[in-house]
Design a protein around this motif. Structure first.
Motif, PDB file in Angstrom:
ATOM      1  N   VAL A 410       0.825  -1.095   0.087  1.00  0.00           N
ATOM      2  CA  VAL A 410      -0.146   0.132   0.213  1.00  0.00           C
ATOM      3  C   VAL A 410       0.929   1.342  -0.182  1.00  0.00           C
ATOM      4  CG1 VAL A 410      -2.035  -1.262   1.255  1.00  0.00           C
ATOM      5  CG2 VAL A 410      -0.102   0.014   2.669  1.00  0.00           C
ATOM      6  N   SER A 411       0.287   2.374  -0.165  1.00  0.00           N
ATOM      7  CA  SER A 411       1.236   3.421  -0.433  1.00  0.00           C
ATOM      8  C   SER A 411       1.747   4.091   0.851  1.00  0.00           C
ATOM      9  CB  SER A 411       0.242   4.696  -0.864  1.00  0.00           C
ATOM     10  OG  SER A 411       1.029   5.837  -0.861  1.00  0.00           O
ATOM     11  N   GLY A 412       3.034   4.104   1.094  1.00  0.00           N
ATOM     12  CA  GLY A 412       3.715   4.504   2.159  1.00  0.00           C
ATOM     13  C   GLY A 412       4.263   3.509   3.146  1.00  0.00           C
ATOM     14  N   LEU A 413       3.926   2.176   2.567  1.00  0.00           N
ATOM     15  CA  LEU A 413       4.468   1.034   3.531  1.00  0.00           C
ATOM     16  C   LEU A 413       5.578   0.415   2.620  1.00  0.00           C
ATOM     17  CD1 LEU A 413       4.207  -0.651   5.890  1.00  0.00           C
ATOM     18  CD2 LEU A 413       2.403  -2.159   4.764  1.00  0.00           C
ATOM     19  N   ASP A 414       6.811   0.286   3.033  1.00  0.00           N
ATOM     20  CA  ASP A 414       7.983  -0.553   2.673  1.00  0.00           C
ATOM     21  C   ASP A 414       8.229  -1.877   3.535  1.00  0.00           C
ATOM     22  OD1 ASP A 414       8.021   1.298   0.458  1.00  0.00           O
ATOM     23  OD2 ASP A 414       9.787   2.134   1.202  1.00  0.00           O
TER      24      ASP A 414
END
Length: 461
Positions: A410-414
């Motif tokens: 998801v956006s922002g999660l690595d």
């Protein structure tokens, strides 16, 4: 009867009119206007207007959790480590007649354990540790860090910011990739010429840099090979940095240079009659880099190539205090310059570094970055190390290879894994540090290796 009815109706009408007049004279209670938060689209996603002002604000940050394992050289070292880091970003911008007025600061809190917290090894490189360090010393540590805090007003940048000398400054903290990646106190002026071209002149305080990006000087006696610490004196002016840069659709390129002053002193007691040595040396560095976008491979792909040379200021190559010594080689001395205690001459160390980095998106959610660096140093002193008593120059040569695989569901999660391999060669043999017994042996080696791996979960917002 009709007369009475008329009088009554007239009186009622009069009373109603008077009452209405008095009611109109009474103060009325009105609700205060509501100031709703408005989106500010002028500076990108996430900005909103501070109510009652024309200033746009963005609040962001990061939380990172890391778990690392690395080469272990003895019972006095951990073979693993953990890190937890929290970051807060505040970005405020206002449009003015003179250009955008921007205020930005970034504050971090970090807790390290094990191989993340060994001695003064900076930047992070699991496997490159100070031999003999006890677990009681390296078990845990927390540190606050004002990473960035600057004001930009038109062409002026003032405060704590990224050095304008830097080009490739990665955020993976592999960090043994030999590149200058420094936040420090500075005052800079940037002129823009259109079509993506710009030029900057910056006065930068290296002493204020992250992890003190300035190496000490040393003294040495060429007859005996004995060496020690030189006294670092105050500078007359900060380092002066200049850069020329272009940013266009194909990518970006930068040519940067730095010049500064270093002053050293030592009380000369080696030769009778000689006055104390007082050395004042100029140092300099130059760097060129290019970033090439590769949309024909995948959106977001790029290749970065960089080369740097430094004389008397090895921090501009990414060599910092405590960064010399791999495993059994021990914590060998690394210095920007040396003072000959017999002649009083000051000699600068020099070196170069080459860096390459490739970023590739396998899918929009899955990416890899591969980095490699090679560097050589010419140290102007003789370090007898721990093997023998004869003078020698160590002149390290090092190469690093690192790679990662990062998934962003998801956006922002690595979420990802990273690996790093480091190899170091020195010119002459030094004694092997036996970490299991915390002593040096008479056996000599000239090179050593380190391998590290890390699992990372990171949320940016």
């Amino acid at each position: 009867m009709k007369l009475v009815k008329s009088l009554l109706l007239g009186s009622a009408a009069g009373i109603a009119a008077v009452a209405g007049a008095h009611a109109a004279d009474l103060p009325s209670r009105k609700s205060a206007p509501v100031e709703y938060v408005r989106v500010c689209s002028a500076y990108g996603a996430g900005f909103f207007y501070i109510p009652g002002t024309d200033t746009c604000l963005r609040v962001g940050g990061r939380v990172r959790a890391e778990y690392a394992v690395g080469t272990r050289f003895g019972d006095f070292q951990d073979s693993y480590g953990t890190r937890a880091r929290g970051r807060l970003n505040i970005d405020a911008r206002t449009a003015t007649a003179y250009g955008t007025l921007r205020t930005f600061f970034r504050y971090e809190l970090t807790n390290n354990s094990g191989i993340y917290n060994v001695g003064a090894i900076t930047p992070f490189n699991t496997g490159i540790v100070v031999p003999g360090t006890t677990r009681a010393f390296s078990s845990t540590g927390s540190s606050p860090n004002l990473d960035l805090a600057f004001i930009q007003f038109g062409p002026i940048t003032a405060g704590r910011a990224q050095s304008f000398f830097d080009f490739y400054a990665n955020d993976y903290n592999f960090a043994s990739t030999r590149t200058s990646d420094t936040r420090l106190n500075l005052l800079a002026y940037t002129a823009t010429f259109g079509s993506g071209f710009s030029a900057t002149i910056s006065a930068e305080d290296r002493v204020s840099g992250t992890s003190n990006r300035e190496l000490p000087g040393v003294t040495f006696n060429p007859n005996t090979g004995a060496f020690g610490a030189a006294v670092v004196q105050g500078q007359d002016f900060p380092d002066l940095v200049g850069s020329l840069r272009v940013d266009q659709g194909w990518g970006s390129a930068q040519l940067s240079g730095a010049v500064g002053q270093r002053k050293y002193a030592v009380g000369n007691t080696i030769v009778a009659g000689l006055a104390p040595v007082d050395g004042d040396e100029m140092v300099w560095a130059i760097q060129g880099g290019v970033k090439i976008n590769l949309p024909m491979l995948a959106a977001g792909d790029n290749l970065i190539l960089q080369a740097a040379y430094a004389d008397g200021a090895l921090g501009y190559l990414g060599w910092y205090p405590g960064s010399f010594g791999v495993g059994r080689l021990g914590a060998l001395t690394l210095a920007d310059a040396s003072i000959n205690t017999l002649t009083g001459s000051v000699n600068n160390s020099s070196g170069f570094s080459l860096v390459a980095a490739l970023k590739h998106y396998w899918t929009p959610q899955l990416r890899t970055e591969i980095t490699a660096s090679y560097s050589e140093l010419k140290l102007k002193y003789n370090n007898a190390g721990t093997f023998g008593a004869f003078p020698r120059s160590l002149d390290p040569k090092e190469y690093n290879i690192a790679a990662n695989l990062i998934w962003s569901p998801v956006s922002g999660l690595d979420i990802g894994v990273e690996v790093l391999y480091t190899h170091l060669d020195i010119r002459n043999q030094v004694g092997v540090v036996d970490n299991f017994n915390n002593r040096s042996t008479i056996l000599g080696i000239k090179n050593d290796d380190a391998l590290a791996g890390r699992f990372r979960i990171q949320r940016d917002f």
